[in-house]
Design an enzyme around this catalytic site. Structure first.
Site, mmCIF file in Angstrom:
data_model
loop_
_atom_site.group_PDB
_atom_site.id
_atom_site.type_symbol
_atom_site.label_atom_id
_atom_site.label_comp_id
_atom_site.label_asym_id
_atom_site.label_seq_id
_atom_site.Cartn_x
_atom_site.Cartn_y
_atom_site.Cartn_z
ATOM 1 C CG HIS A 150 -1.779 1.177 1.379
ATOM 2 N ND1 HIS A 150 -3.094 1.205 1.000
ATOM 3 C CD2 HIS A 150 -1.525 2.411 1.889
ATOM 4 C CE1 HIS A 150 -3.618 2.389 1.265
ATOM 5 N NE2 HIS A 150 -2.677 3.146 1.810
ATOM 6 C CD GLU A 151 1.654 3.584 3.764
ATOM 7 O OE1 GLU A 151 1.858 4.644 3.149
ATOM 8 O OE2 GLU A 151 0.659 3.412 4.503
ATOM 9 C CG HIS B 159 0.534 6.441 -0.336
ATOM 10 N ND1 HIS B 159 -0.447 7.296 -0.786
ATOM 11 C CD2 HIS B 159 -0.025 5.718 0.670
ATOM 12 C CE1 HIS B 159 -1.559 7.100 -0.085
ATOM 13 N NE2 HIS B 159 -1.337 6.147 0.796
ATOM 14 C CD GLU C 255 -4.875 7.156 1.234
ATOM 15 O OE1 GLU C 255 -4.781 5.915 1.063
ATOM 16 O OE2 GLU C 255 -4.144 7.772 2.032
#
Length: 498
Positions: A264-265, A268, A294
């Site tokens: 997930h990160e 980003h 997001e």
């Protein structure tokens, strides 16, 4: 004179951008590696940097230059940059330097106490400091509302996602809250008819988990010459576009949360790294907003990394990393494992179906806190009531309730809607990308994210803040944000409806 005024503005904003990057690195250090005794000193450092940047932004010279600068003679990116300069200037001039200093110190102190209160599940421990942060946030919201012509809550959201308005978001969230109970029931019944999930058996050492995370970061395309992976109490992505810092947290009893947190990160981080280098430290060169941000983490984690295609790539890698779990690590079992729906208390561990309920709860509560309709001392009870209503869960500990997220304790009221708006945008982006490039799932099955990242680089990353979020979404997908695309994605993945 107009072009000269704009050139001077670029120089001033470049300086402010560098100050912001320095503050970002100090925030990462505070969350990841700073010793406990450094908090008071760090709060002073951050407050000083924020005040200096605020004074530069709100100085009479900056205001005069913004008045002198005109669009004529500027190219498209320069005009967009000037527009962004004026937007951030309007936000900043609503607040005084003294207020910025007081608020920064209050948030740093509250965050420190939250790190003590969360493991203990002791909301009362942090209540006095959170009350101060909330009071200051209300004051800022009112000042910005008057300056921008918005409601106080909309003024707070506008800082995180420019143009976001409760009048647009509330109907979307209310519709999902109405859609969820029946759909969730169908999904749970559908799951019962599937083969039982074989649970991976640990323990899973932290060192091995970290190596796996770094391996997957490389698969996605993360450049370790421009970033690193560390540990923190709450996973996040920080740093700068040229030095991206991501963190996760580990549990030796299971590896899935840490692994998917890293994935997930990394989404980003890829967005930050893909921003146009030519516009570094200029407002137009920043990420458009947190809803779009997001979407970039969730298109990697939810759309790609929980797909059946990725599970076929992941299966041999996990078998090699954690031998003895062959039955758990078949592609079929992994697909069921990573798309298992089970209402739970923790937002960051929530499945794709119930996750929006966590966001809707926070969205409703923070609006009530900002308006004054909800007293802070009543937050735990209101939280628990909302969880019961939305997901049928009874919260027994504030650690699993209103203490679980860092956002409010760091003063980030108005951020939470971005998560679910991002999930909906991610589904729309992935549908558009795979429609244009149908080979993307095949590439993901081979551990090749280049086609997907390439599409995102062109249609999202490279645009930075040159366009609004709605314009970026429409240009990339051919239509405005459409929550129905997200619902159809859920029906396909969790009910097998084509």
């Amino acid at each position: 004179m107009t072009s000269n005024a704009y050139a001077q503005l670029e120089k001033r904003f470049h300086r402010m951008g560098a100050l912001g990057e320095a503050a970002g690195m100090l925030h990462w250090d505070m969350a990841a590696v700073m010793p406990e005794g450094g908090h008071e000193s760090r709060a002073e450092q951050l407050a000083t940097l924020n005040v200096i940047s605020h004074e530069l932004l709100t100085a009479a010279e900056t205001t005069d230059l913004l008045a002198l600068a005109q669009d004529s003679g500027l190219d498209d990116w320069q005009r967009a940059n000037l527009k962004e300069m004026r937007r951030v200037h309007a936000h900043a001039t609503a607040l005084t330097p003294d207020f910025v200093e007081t608020s920064t110190k209050a948030r740093a102190a509250c965050e420190k106490t939250w790190r003590e209160a969360r493991p203990k599940g002791d909301f009362k421990l942090v209540l006095p400091q959170l009350q101060k942060v909330l009071d200051l946030t209300r004051e800022a919201a009112q000042a910005k509302a008057s300056k921008l012509g918005l409601s106080p809550y909309d003024a707070l959201m506008d800082e995180f996602e420019p143009g976001a308005r409760a009048a647009d978001i509330t109907p979307i969230f209310d519709a999902y809250a109405a859609f969820l109970p029946e759909f969730l029931g169908k999904v749970l019944e559908h799951q019962k008819r599937q083969p039982a999930i074989v649970e991976p058996k640990g323990p899973f050492s932290i060192e091995t988990q970290k190596k796996l995370g770094e391996k997957l970061m490389g698969v996605i395309g993360f450049d370790f010459n421009h970033g690193r992976l560390d540990t923190s109490l709450h996973p996040f992505c920080g740093g700068t576009p040229d030095d991206v810092r991501i963190t996760t947290r580990y549990n030796e009893a299971q590896f899935a949360d840490a692994m998917m947190g890293v994935v997930h990160e990394t989404g980003h981080a890829m967005y930050e790294r893909g921003l146009p280098a030519a516009w570094r430290r200029q407002p137009v060169g920043n990420a458009r907003g947190m809803a779009l941000h997001e979407s970039q983490s969730l298109i990697i984690e939810m759309q790609a990394a929980r797909s059946e295609a990725f599970c076929r790539f992941l299966s041999p890698l996990l078998n090699a990393t954690y031998p003895g779990n062959e039955a758990a690590f078949t592609p079929e079992n992994l697909a069921r494992f990573y798309t298992r729906v089970a209402p739970g208390f923790i937002r960051v561990s929530a499945d794709e179906v119930t996750y929006p309920a966590h966001v809707i709860l926070r969205y409703r509560l923070e609006q009530a806190l900002i308006s004054g309709d909800l007293k802070l001392i009543d937050l735990p009870g209101a939280w628990n009531e909302g969880m019961k209503q939305l997901l049928g869960l009874t919260v027994t500990n504030d650690r699993d309730g209103c203490l679980q997220d860092i956002h409010w304790f760091d003063g980030a009221f108005g951020y939470f809607p971005c998560y679910s708006l991002g999930a909906m945008t991610a589904a729309q982006f992935f549908a558009a990308a795979t429609d244009v490039e149908p080979g993307i799932p095949v590439a993901i099955e081979k551990g090749d994210f280049a086609p997907l990242i390439g599409w995102l680089r062109t249609h999202v990353h490279a645009l930075a803040s040159s366009l609004s979020s709605p314009d970026i979404i429409k240009a990339a997908t051919g239509r405005p944000l459409d929550a129905e695309i997200f619902r159809r994605h859920l029906e396909r993945r969790y009910l097998g409806i084509a």
